[in-house]
Design an enzyme around this catalytic site. Structure first.
Site, PDB file in Angstrom:
ATOM      1  N   ARG A  37      16.935   0.663  47.982  1.00 21.02           N
ATOM      2  CA  ARG A  37      16.397  -0.665  48.315  1.00 21.02           C
ATOM      3  C   ARG A  37      17.230  -1.777  47.674  1.00 21.02           C
ATOM      4  NH1 ARG A  37       9.852   0.362  48.137  1.00 21.02           N
ATOM      5  NH2 ARG A  37       9.668   0.725  50.375  1.00 21.02           N
ATOM      6  N   LYS A 198      -0.934  11.778  55.779  1.00 19.20           N
ATOM      7  CA  LYS A 198      -1.945  10.716  55.864  1.00 19.20           C
ATOM      8  C   LYS A 198      -2.403  10.504  57.303  1.00 19.20           C
ATOM      9  CE  LYS A 198       0.561   8.405  52.222  1.00 19.20           C
ATOM     10  NZ  LYS A 198       1.692   7.488  52.243  1.00 19.20           N
ATOM     11  N   GLY A 351       9.589   5.893  53.691  1.00 18.70           N
ATOM     12  CA  GLY A 351       8.709   6.822  52.984  1.00 18.70           C
ATOM     13  C   GLY A 351       9.318   8.191  52.763  1.00 18.70           C
ATOM     14  N   GLY A 374       5.153   1.818  54.862  1.00 19.54           N
ATOM     15  CA  GLY A 374       3.964   1.158  55.405  1.00 19.54           C
ATOM     16  C   GLY A 374       4.319   0.041  56.369  1.00 19.54           C
TER      17      GLY A 374
HETATM   18  N1  LIG Z   1       0.983  20.993  56.296  1.00 18.38           N
HETATM   19  C1  LIG Z   1       0.871  20.172  55.266  1.00 18.38           C
HETATM   20  N2  LIG Z   1      -0.140  20.263  54.389  1.00 18.38           N
HETATM   21  C2  LIG Z   1      -0.233  19.428  53.349  1.00 18.38           C
HETATM   22  N3  LIG Z   1       0.656  18.441  53.080  1.00 18.38           N
HETATM   23  C3  LIG Z   1       1.679  18.301  53.926  1.00 18.38           C
HETATM   24  C4  LIG Z   1       1.835  19.146  55.052  1.00 18.38           C
HETATM   25  N4  LIG Z   1       2.953  18.760  55.693  1.00 18.38           N
HETATM   26  C5  LIG Z   1       3.471  17.726  55.006  1.00 18.38           C
HETATM   27  N5  LIG Z   1       2.722  17.449  53.932  1.00 18.38           N
HETATM   28  C6  LIG Z   1       2.983  16.428  52.904  1.00 18.38           C
HETATM   29  O1  LIG Z   1       2.943  15.153  53.445  1.00 18.38           O
HETATM   30  C7  LIG Z   1       3.555  14.281  52.526  1.00 18.38           C
HETATM   31  C8  LIG Z   1       4.091  13.063  53.227  1.00 18.38           C
HETATM   32  O2  LIG Z   1       3.054  12.458  53.973  1.00 18.38           O
HETATM   33  P1  LIG Z   1       3.061  10.924  54.335  1.00 18.38           P
HETATM   34  O3  LIG Z   1       2.926  10.144  53.080  1.00 18.38           O
HETATM   35  O4  LIG Z   1       2.021  10.760  55.389  1.00 18.38           O
HETATM   36  O5  LIG Z   1       4.533  10.721  54.961  1.00 18.38           O
HETATM   37  P2  LIG Z   1       5.482   9.430  54.894  1.00 18.38           P
HETATM   38  O6  LIG Z   1       5.618   9.037  53.442  1.00 18.38           O
HETATM   39  O7  LIG Z   1       6.801   9.853  55.476  1.00 18.38           O
HETATM   40  O8  LIG Z   1       4.806   8.387  55.694  1.00 18.38           O
HETATM   41  C9  LIG Z   1       4.635  15.094  51.855  1.00 18.38           C
HETATM   42  O9  LIG Z   1       4.489  14.974  50.471  1.00 18.38           O
HETATM   43  C10 LIG Z   1       4.366  16.518  52.331  1.00 18.38           C
HETATM   44  O10 LIG Z   1       4.384  17.455  51.285  1.00 18.38           O
HETATM   45  O1  LIG Z   2       6.989   0.747  48.522  1.00 20.10           O
HETATM   46  C1  LIG Z   2       6.413   0.034  49.352  1.00 20.10           C
HETATM   47  O2  LIG Z   2       5.690   0.539  50.383  1.00 20.10           O
HETATM   48  P1  LIG Z   2       6.043   1.957  51.143  1.00 20.10           P
HETATM   49  O3  LIG Z   2       5.986   3.075  50.128  1.00 20.10           O
HETATM   50  O4  LIG Z   2       4.952   2.076  52.188  1.00 20.10           O
HETATM   51  O5  LIG Z   2       7.419   1.789  51.759  1.00 20.10           O
HETATM   52  C2  LIG Z   2       6.504  -1.471  49.290  1.00 20.10           C
HETATM   53  O6  LIG Z   2       7.294  -1.910  48.210  1.00 20.10           O
HETATM   54  C3  LIG Z   2       5.106  -2.088  49.244  1.00 20.10           C
HETATM   55  O7  LIG Z   2       4.458  -1.700  48.067  1.00 20.10           O
HETATM   56  P2  LIG Z   2       2.862  -1.693  48.010  1.00 20.10           P
HETATM   57  O8  LIG Z   2       2.378  -0.597  48.954  1.00 20.10           O
HETATM   58  O9  LIG Z   2       2.491  -1.435  46.569  1.00 20.10           O
HETATM   59  O10 LIG Z   2       2.394  -3.057  48.484  1.00 20.10           O
END
Ligand SMILES: Nc1ncnc2c1ncn2[C@@H]1O[C@H](COP(=O)(O)OP(=O)(O)O)[C@@H](O)[C@H]1O
Ligand SMILES: O=C(OP(=O)(O)O)[C@H](O)COP(=O)(O)O
Length: 394
Positions: A37, A198, A351, A374
């Site tokens: 970043r 999620k 992410g 996000g």
């Molecule tokens: N089948 C599964 N069961 C539980 N957790 C999972 C599964 N597949 C993926 N994950 C978990 O999902 C997490 C990411 O989810 P999420 O935060 O929704 O994705 P992103 O950050 O890319 O938006 C990872 O840490 C991964 O380990």
């Molecule tokens: O890391 C961030 O979000 P992201 O993990 O969804 O990319 C941004 O810096 C926003 O942070 P916040 O979700 O604490 O407002």
């Protein structure tokens, strides 16, 4: 979202510029462990210094809840920036107040100051007008380059724009252009890959994407809510019971719209959530009681790779499995490799998917890796981003 003024549209020489960046970077033992970043903000910072602006950088780090928290200071981020940009970065101990005003009044054109974490003030996340005005008083112009925080209506991302001219930085502009173009005039076949854990956060984006894409590939933890909607047993796999009806409605909507909705056909299951677990590959309709699905199976991965190869545009958000653990990394790895090899334009929605492509060393093969998780999701859902809406129209 209409077109917004960018910093290329305005006179910058000698101007004090309050430049909001997203330096919310991962840290370990006081050191920045991923500077993506920070690197992403450099074109804007270079542009500002080269055009003779006085650059006042502001960012949040973590979620300090309106209190000073030494672990969430921006000193290390400032040092990393100075090292990467090869210029002096003067880091201050606060983001408003006398010390800050004095330092800014002594700035030379082309110099850089980094303010302390704006979330040390409770007014930041409340979008408090007084704090927003205090930020505005420090500068002549507001440049928002914090795409990762553009979905937040905070004092330093949105409120400040009520008081001084407000334009976008180069990163924000590029993110909006790439994601906007992808969604408004996509090259086809257009494929979206949605995974991760999620479910609730991704329901909205799945709904919106079904209106846009030709193929939708589902993997990761959220796929089991769809499996259950199809009537299969899922053992102890992750599931969002109250979203099963919605998943059914998505399966129906995909049929009506002629979207190829691909759900896993086989799965890597484990007897516990651990890298030491016993594992097996089974068909999607054969998950025994007591086992959980932690990755897409090899047949699914091959099918998904095939769709990826034959697409022209791909957006990927969310890993296919628990890629952090070796026994469950294969699905995500195969998708990442197929993304690296396809001729399609490839967009990674921030992410964990961004972390995954870096882990499998194919980050440099992607056409665009968004700096916002996000924020890119909300954008893909068709929502307005407050940090963008607040900027001046062209
Ligand atoms: N089948 C599964 N069961 C539980 N957790 C999972 C599964 N597949 C993926 N994950 C978990 O999902 C997490 C990411 O989810 P999420 O935060 O929704 O994705 P992103 O950050 O890319 O938006 C990872 O840490 C991964 O380990
Ligand atoms: O890391 C961030 O979000 P992201 O993990 O969804 O990319 C941004 O810096 C926003 O942070 P916040 O979700 O604490 O407002």
């Amino acid at each position: 979202m209409g077109s917004k003024k960018t910093m290329k549209d305005i006179q910058l020489e000698g101007k004090r510029v309050f430049c909001r960046v997203d330096f919310n970077v991962p840290m370990e033992n006081g050191k920045v462990t991923d500077d993506t970043r920070i690197r992403a903000a450099i074109p804007t910072i270079d542009y500002l210094t080269e055009h003779g602006a006085k650059v006042i950088l502001a960012s949040h780090l973590g979620r300090p809840k309106g209190e000073v928290n030494e672990d969430m200071g921006l000193t290390a981020a400032g040092e990393k920036l100075a090292e990467l940009i090869g210029k002096t970065v003067t880091k201050l101990d606060s983001s408003i107040g006398q010390e800050v005003e004095q330092a800014i009044s002594a700035m030379e054109d082309g110099s850089i100051i980094l303010l302390e974490n704006v979330r040390f003030h409770p007014g930041e996340e409340k979008n408090d007008a007084e704090l927003a005005q205090a930020f505005a008083n420090l500068a002549d112009v507001f440049v928002n380059d914090a795409f990762g925080a553009a979905h937040r209506a905070h004092a330093s991302t949105a409120g400040i724009a009520n008081y001084i001219p407000a334009v976008s930085g180069l990163l924000l502009e590029k993110e909006l252009e790439v994601l906007g173009k992808a969604l408004s005039e996509p090259d086809r076949p257009f494929t979206a890959i949605i995974g991760g854990a999620k479910v609730k956060d991704k329901i909205g984006v799945i709904d919106h994407l079904l209106d846009k894409v030709d193929n939708l590939l589902i993997g990761g933890g959220l796929s089991y809510t769809f499996s259950k909607a199809q009537g299969y047993s899922i053992g102890n796999s992750l599931v969002e019971e109250d979203k099963i009806e919605l998943a059914k409605s998505f399966i129906k909507k995909a049929k009506e719209k002629g979207v190829h909705l691909h759900l896993p056909i086989d799965v890597v299951i484990a007897d516990e959530f651990s890298k030491e677990a016993e594992t097996k590959v089974v068909k999607i309709d054969a998950i025994p009681e007591g086992w959980m699905g932690l990755d897409i199976g090899p047949e699914t991965a091959e099918l998904y790779a095939d769709v990826i190869t034959n697409s022209k545009l791909i957006i990927w958000n969310g890993p296919m499995g628990v890629f952090e653990m070796e026994p469950f990394e294969n699905g995500t790895k195969q998708v990442a490799n197929a993304m690296a090899e396809t001729k399609a334009y490839t967009v990674i929605g921030g992410g964990d998917s961004a972390a995954a492509v870096e882990k499998f060393n194919v980050g440099d093969k992607m056409d665009h890796i968004s700096t916002g998780g996000g924020a890119s999701l909300e954008f893909m859902e068709g929502k307005d981003l407050p940090g963008v809406t607040a900027l001046n129209d062209n």
